[in-house]
Design a protein around this motif. Structure first.
Motif, PDB file in Angstrom:
ATOM      1  N   ARG A 349       0.840  -1.200   0.000  1.00 25.93           N
ATOM      2  CA  ARG A 349       0.000   0.000   0.000  1.00 25.93           C
ATOM      3  C   ARG A 349       0.873   1.248   0.000  1.00 25.93           C
ATOM      4  O   ARG A 349       0.638   2.198   0.722  1.00 25.93           O
ATOM      5  N   LEU A 350       1.847   1.212  -0.878  1.00 23.31           N
ATOM      6  CA  LEU A 350       2.816   2.301  -0.939  1.00 23.31           C
ATOM      7  C   LEU A 350       2.167   3.616  -1.341  1.00 23.31           C
ATOM      8  O   LEU A 350       2.440   4.669  -0.744  1.00 23.31           O
ATOM      9  N   ARG A 351       1.320   3.600  -2.364  1.00 19.36           N
ATOM     10  CA  ARG A 351       0.698   4.846  -2.818  1.00 19.36           C
ATOM     11  C   ARG A 351      -0.146   5.458  -1.709  1.00 19.36           C
ATOM     12  O   ARG A 351      -0.117   6.679  -1.486  1.00 19.36           O
ATOM     13  N   GLU A 352      -0.918   4.626  -0.995  1.00 26.23           N
ATOM     14  CA  GLU A 352      -1.743   5.138   0.106  1.00 26.23           C
ATOM     15  C   GLU A 352      -0.884   5.678   1.237  1.00 26.23           C
ATOM     16  O   GLU A 352      -1.227   6.692   1.858  1.00 26.23           O
ATOM     17  N   ALA A 353       0.243   4.993   1.521  1.00 27.03           N
ATOM     18  CA  ALA A 353       1.126   5.457   2.594  1.00 27.03           C
ATOM     19  C   ALA A 353       1.734   6.810   2.259  1.00 27.03           C
ATOM     20  O   ALA A 353       1.829   7.696   3.117  1.00 27.03           O
ATOM     21  N   ALA A 354       2.167   6.989   1.009  1.00 28.77           N
ATOM     22  CA  ALA A 354       2.727   8.281   0.604  1.00 28.77           C
ATOM     23  C   ALA A 354       1.671   9.378   0.700  1.00 28.77           C
ATOM     24  O   ALA A 354       1.959  10.505   1.146  1.00 28.77           O
ATOM     25  N   ALA A 355       0.440   9.070   0.296  1.00 24.81           N
ATOM     26  CA  ALA A 355      -0.641  10.055   0.390  1.00 24.81           C
ATOM     27  C   ALA A 355      -0.938  10.402   1.845  1.00 24.81           C
ATOM     28  O   ALA A 355      -1.252  11.557   2.171  1.00 24.81           O
ATOM     29  N   LEU A 356      -0.818   9.412   2.726  1.00 22.64           N
ATOM     30  CA  LEU A 356      -1.066   9.664   4.143  1.00 22.64           C
ATOM     31  C   LEU A 356      -0.027  10.620   4.723  1.00 22.64           C
ATOM     32  O   LEU A 356      -0.365  11.573   5.434  1.00 22.64           O
ATOM     33  N   TRP A 357       1.260  10.393   4.388  1.00 19.10           N
ATOM     34  CA  TRP A 357       2.300  11.297   4.886  1.00 19.10           C
ATOM     35  C   TRP A 357       2.140  12.700   4.301  1.00 19.10           C
ATOM     36  O   TRP A 357       2.392  13.703   4.989  1.00 19.10           O
ATOM     37  N   ALA A 358       1.697  12.796   3.038  1.00 24.37           N
ATOM     38  CA  ALA A 358       1.465  14.108   2.431  1.00 24.37           C
ATOM     39  C   ALA A 358       0.331  14.834   3.152  1.00 24.37           C
ATOM     40  O   ALA A 358       0.416  16.047   3.418  1.00 24.37           O
ATOM     41  N   ALA A 359      -0.742  14.093   3.480  1.00 24.05           N
ATOM     42  CA  ALA A 359      -1.865  14.704   4.190  1.00 24.05           C
ATOM     43  C   ALA A 359      -1.442  15.148   5.588  1.00 24.05           C
ATOM     44  O   ALA A 359      -1.853  16.216   6.075  1.00 24.05           O
ATOM     45  N   LEU A 360      -0.610  14.352   6.242  1.00 26.06           N
ATOM     46  CA  LEU A 360      -0.127  14.733   7.570  1.00 26.06           C
ATOM     47  C   LEU A 360       0.741  15.979   7.502  1.00 26.06           C
ATOM     48  O   LEU A 360       0.705  16.823   8.405  1.00 26.06           O
TER      49      LEU A 360
END
Length: 423
Positions: A349-360
């Motif tokens: 779930r790399l794409r979702e993880a990167a999006a999560l860090w961007a949102a944070l």
């Protein structure tokens, strides 16, 4: 299935007769030849043999030397990349020294960590091999019965050495596969592999090298300044490996192809399929922990690299997507682990993880985002990947109280049962 009392046969495929002294002497003489290649250093795997096999394979295929120009270019790229990262993360530089490795040097400098990752599974294979010897055969072999088990160390070592050689041709840096494989504080690139990888990308060699350097220095910051992370990642791998089952029938079938009078026959063995994951709830939980931490590490690296290089590298979007696909497909380590120990190091779930860090980053800022690395129980879990924006918005209203975590078990003590909060 071979019908032999030891799992493998005399030359010609005939099992030794335990009541025939001449056959037993011939068998034991051949076995002693194999034991010369057997495990060393007190562990379940003959890592000396693994390194020897890997080196021989690399030398036959070619291991381009690292030139003085390579070293200068790598040092410059790593130093510049480290500077570019400063505004993108609250974690300070983790680079103590820089290095340009050839393929053999990559193996030499990462072998200690590979040992930690592979030994738990290899130990069960070695024990299973010992169990294949019937009680009546053990009585006749006496002290040499233990040597049957140590044969497994040579078998696994030879196979792992072959896999490492293949891996060494593909990896681009010390942290390329998301694990802390190299010495702490050493940021290292593999110039020959970066050149080979760039041949099909049609991107300037210097830009590609700098992009790889950004990823490497980001890994160094994360593993260098999050004290619990190294032990947490390795223990997550170990926890999953502890749930791997050994197929004794597959071992016996493989050993049936070994000729004790011909040590080279070991090189022809294939151990794939001997290890299979358990479907127990504990194993599934271990797999979730492993996949989550790999995704969080890789997602953070992807995000901060994109933030650092966004206005500096003209092909950063293309490079980011290329590397994301490369890692999401399993990366160079997947085949090695999946074939040998049934373990895939895939951040699914790399794409979702990167999006999560961007949102944070958007909601908490750089310092607030990186504060989540203070303790594993502060990190998002796999369920939070489903809606990164909602998680980040909720986290934005949460005050981090690290003192409340003081009494929790430490995750850097190598206890496989410790893991993120999702379990």
């Amino acid at each position: 299935m071979p019908d032999t009392p030891f799992g493998f046969a005399l030359p010609g495929g005939q099992p030794p007769d335990p009541n025939d002294p001449q056959q037993m002497q011939q068998f034991l003489a051949g076995l002693q030849q194999l034991m010369a290649m057997s495990s060393s250093g007190g562990g379940p795997v003959n890592w000396d043999l693994a390194r020897q096999v890997a080196t021989t394979s690399l030398n036959s295929e070619g291991d381009p030397a690292v030139t003085a120009a390579d070293r200068a270019a790598v040092d410059e790229a790593l130093r510049l990349a480290d500077l570019w990262l400063d505004p993108a993360t609250a974690l300070p530089s983790g680079v103590v020294t820089t290095a340009a490795w050839n393929r053999n040097e990559w193996i030499f400098n990462t072998l200690d960590v590979w040992r930690k990752l592979a030994d738990p599974v290899a130990d069960r294979m070695v024990n299973a091999m010992g169990d294949l010897v019937p009680p009546e055969a053990r009585a006749q072999l006496g002290p040499m019965a233990a040597m049957i088990s140590s044969l497994g160390g040579a078998l696994f070592g030879g196979q792992f050495g072959t896999a490492l050689a293949k891996l060494a041709v593909e990896v681009l840096s010390a942290g390329d596969i998301g694990l802390p494989l190299g010495p702490s504080g050493t940021a290292a690139l593999v110039p020959a592999n970066i050149r080979a990888y760039g041949d099909g990308l049609d991107i300037d060699a210097g830009e590609l090298r700098l992009f790889v350097a950004l990823r490497e220095t980001a890994h160094q910051r994360l593993f260098g300044h999050v004290p619990w992370l190294r032990g947490h990642v390795l223990s997550a791998v170990e926890a999953y490996a502890n749930g791997i089952r050994v197929d004794r029938e597959a071992i016996e079938e493989a050993l049936g192809r070994v000729n004790p009078a011909d040590p080279e026959s070991m090189a022809e063995l294939q151990l794939e399929g001997i290890f299979t994951p358990d479907d127990s709830p504990q194993q599934q939980a271990a797999l979730r922990r492993l996949e989550t931490v790999l995704a969080l590490v890789e997602g953070w690296v992807t995000h901060v690299v994109e933030q650092s290089a966004g206005s500096r590298l003209p092909n950063v979007v293309r490079l980011s997507e290329t590397f994301r696909r490369r890692r999401a497909a399993g990366g160079p380590a997947e085949q090695t682990f999946a074939a040998l120990v049934g373990l895939e190091l895939r951040p699914r779930r790399l794409r979702e993880a990167a999006a999560l860090w961007a949102a944070l980053t958007e909601h908490r800022g750089v310092s607030g985002r990186d504060a989540l690395w203070e303790h594993p129980d502060l990190l998002p879990d796999d369920e939070d990947f489903a809606d990164p924006a909602a998680y980040a918005a909720a986290a934005d209203t949460t005050v981090l109280d690290l003192s409340a975590l003081d009494d929790l078990p430490s995750h850097d003590e190598g206890n496989p049962e410790n893991g993120p909060k999702q379990d």
